[in-house]
Design a protein around this motif. Structure first.
Motif, PDB file in Angstrom:
ATOM      1  N   LYS A 116       0.824  -1.214   0.000  1.00 39.89           N
ATOM      2  CA  LYS A 116       0.000   0.000   0.000  1.00 39.89           C
ATOM      3  C   LYS A 116       0.859   1.266   0.000  1.00 39.89           C
ATOM      4  O   LYS A 116       0.377   2.341  -0.352  1.00 39.89           O
ATOM      5  CB  LYS A 116      -0.915   0.024   1.231  1.00 39.89           C
ATOM      6  N   SER A 118       4.408   3.774  -0.593  1.00 38.03           N
ATOM      7  CA  SER A 118       5.371   4.161  -1.633  1.00 38.03           C
ATOM      8  C   SER A 118       6.788   3.828  -1.191  1.00 38.03           C
ATOM      9  O   SER A 118       7.518   4.689  -0.686  1.00 38.03           O
ATOM     10  CB  SER A 118       5.236   5.661  -1.937  1.00 38.03           C
ATOM     11  N   ARG A 140       0.621  10.666   4.596  1.00 38.05           N
ATOM     12  CA  ARG A 140      -0.065  10.939   3.326  1.00 38.05           C
ATOM     13  C   ARG A 140      -0.840  12.246   3.379  1.00 38.05           C
ATOM     14  O   ARG A 140      -1.370  12.690   2.375  1.00 38.05           O
ATOM     15  CB  ARG A 140      -1.006   9.769   3.015  1.00 38.05           C
ATOM     16  N   LYS A 146       0.149  11.702  -0.559  1.00 34.17           N
ATOM     17  CA  LYS A 146      -1.050  11.349  -1.316  1.00 34.17           C
ATOM     18  C   LYS A 146      -1.802  10.225  -0.611  1.00 34.17           C
ATOM     19  O   LYS A 146      -1.205   9.212  -0.230  1.00 34.17           O
ATOM     20  CB  LYS A 146      -0.672  10.903  -2.730  1.00 34.17           C
ATOM     21  N   ILE A 148      -4.744   7.727  -1.531  1.00 31.25           N
ATOM     22  CA  ILE A 148      -5.461   7.237  -2.697  1.00 31.25           C
ATOM     23  C   ILE A 148      -6.427   6.124  -2.303  1.00 31.25           C
ATOM     24  O   ILE A 148      -6.028   5.117  -1.709  1.00 31.25           O
ATOM     25  CB  ILE A 148      -4.477   6.724  -3.767  1.00 31.25           C
ATOM     26  N   ASN A 149      -7.694   6.311  -2.609  1.00 32.91           N
ATOM     27  CA  ASN A 149      -8.751   5.315  -2.347  1.00 32.91           C
ATOM     28  C   ASN A 149      -8.851   4.926  -0.874  1.00 32.91           C
ATOM     29  O   ASN A 149      -9.203   3.784  -0.551  1.00 32.91           O
ATOM     30  CB  ASN A 149      -8.532   4.042  -3.188  1.00 32.91           C
ATOM     31  N   THR A 150      -8.536   5.849   0.030  1.00 34.39           N
ATOM     32  CA  THR A 150      -8.618   5.536   1.455  1.00 34.39           C
ATOM     33  C   THR A 150     -10.081   5.289   1.843  1.00 34.39           C
ATOM     34  O   THR A 150     -10.935   6.152   1.605  1.00 34.39           O
ATOM     35  CB  THR A 150      -8.068   6.692   2.306  1.00 34.39           C
ATOM     36  N   THR A 227       3.034   8.247  -0.035  1.00 30.93           N
ATOM     37  CA  THR A 227       1.771   7.866  -0.665  1.00 30.93           C
ATOM     38  C   THR A 227       1.282   6.565  -0.063  1.00 30.93           C
ATOM     39  O   THR A 227       2.061   5.626   0.105  1.00 30.93           O
ATOM     40  CB  THR A 227       1.947   7.697  -2.186  1.00 30.93           C
ATOM     41  N   SER A 229      -1.797   3.953  -0.917  1.00 32.57           N
ATOM     42  CA  SER A 229      -2.807   3.684  -1.924  1.00 32.57           C
ATOM     43  C   SER A 229      -3.520   2.368  -1.649  1.00 32.57           C
ATOM     44  O   SER A 229      -2.874   1.315  -1.559  1.00 32.57           O
ATOM     45  CB  SER A 229      -2.150   3.643  -3.314  1.00 32.57           C
ATOM     46  N   LYS A 232      -8.538  -0.250  -5.618  1.00 32.70           N
ATOM     47  CA  LYS A 232      -9.905   0.162  -5.928  1.00 32.70           C
ATOM     48  C   LYS A 232     -10.770  -1.049  -6.230  1.00 32.70           C
ATOM     49  O   LYS A 232     -10.352  -1.967  -6.938  1.00 32.70           O
ATOM     50  CB  LYS A 232      -9.896   1.112  -7.134  1.00 32.70           C
TER      51      LYS A 232
END
Length: 262
Positions: A116, A118, A140, A146, A148-150, A227, A229, A232
């Protein structure tokens, strides 16, 4: 090689693929992460992270084949540690940290092994350790980071519950306190008023404790942008169950706030 009988450290097996090569190491706690840890290590190889830090897999005794030795060697892993004792993430981190300090690393970076985070941002943590920081929290939620899609429930719990409680406990503001992407200096982990090698740290207690203790002791701390992520339209990769796991996290937060782990 089997290590056992060390106070505050779980019994574990150590398989060294290469000697110590770098000043800092990257400890990755995993348990049956399957293809996720493979993809994470492939990304690390792509960004030459294994040339900047020794990668140490802190395994909870996985049974899914993800720690096959030849594969790990080809993916740039330096050492595989396999826990052969009770405990979860906290025990795996104690195992990895103790071994890393004994091997002579000046600092330890940690990251989850579920792909998940970076991993290409490891140089940011190295830079801060080189600048003399004792605790570096990846976030993040700061400029350059960043999310993303948390999942909404996680976003709310981190921003409105976990981070505020940790920040009050530490006496310093932190923004992404459930994130295990961090760095610790040798001086912090060996401080006489820290003592991380205790059996009370079995699950998520150690992460909460180390989030606040550095600031309480007046050590140098900071955050760096990273990041995180989430996949999704897929099941969230986590070992924390919705009810029991989150209640455990909350109880640890409260105990930590009242100094139980000092």
């Amino acid at each position: 090689m089997i290590f056992e009988g060390i106070k505050g450290v779980p019994r574990f097996n150590c398989i060294e693929f290469s000697p110590k090569r770098t000043k800092y190491c990257l400890c990755i706690p995993i348990i049956n992460e399957g293809d996720r840890i493979i993809k994470e290590l492939q990304k690390a190889l792509e960004y030459k992270i294994n040339e900047q830090v020794d990668i140490i897999i802190c395994d909870g005794d996985s049974k899914d084949g993800s720690t096959e030795e030849t594969s790990l060697i080809n993916l740039g892993v330096n050492t595989l540690l396999i826990k052969k004792d009770i405990g979860k993430q906290g025990a795996q981190l104690r195992m990895g940290m103790w071994w890393a300090l004994q091997r002579g690393y000046e600092g330890i970076i940690t990251i989850d092994g579920n792909n998940k985070d970076s991993i290409e941002d490891v140089p940011k943590f190295i830079e801060k350790l080189e600048e003399g920081y004792d605790f570096v929290q990846g976030s993040r939620f700061i400029k350059g980071g960043k999310a993303i899609n948390t999942p909404l429930v996680r976003l709310i719990s981190v921003r409105l519950i976990h981070a505020p409680i940790i920040s009050v406990s530490a006496g310093e503001r932190f923004t992404d306190t459930t994130n295990a992407y961090r760095a610790y200096s040798k001086e912090y982990l060996e401080h006489v008023e820290v003592i991380p090698f205790r059996d009370v740290f079995m699950t998520y207690e150690l992460l909460a404790y180390l989030s606040v203790r550095a600031s309480q002791l007046g050590l140098k701390t900071c955050e760096v942008p990273v990041t995180r992520s989430y996949p999704k339209n897929e099941k969230t990769p986590t070992k924390i169950s919705p009810f029991k796991g989150n209640w455990l996290l909350f109880s640890i937060l409260i105990k930590n706030a009242f100094g139980k782990y000092k």
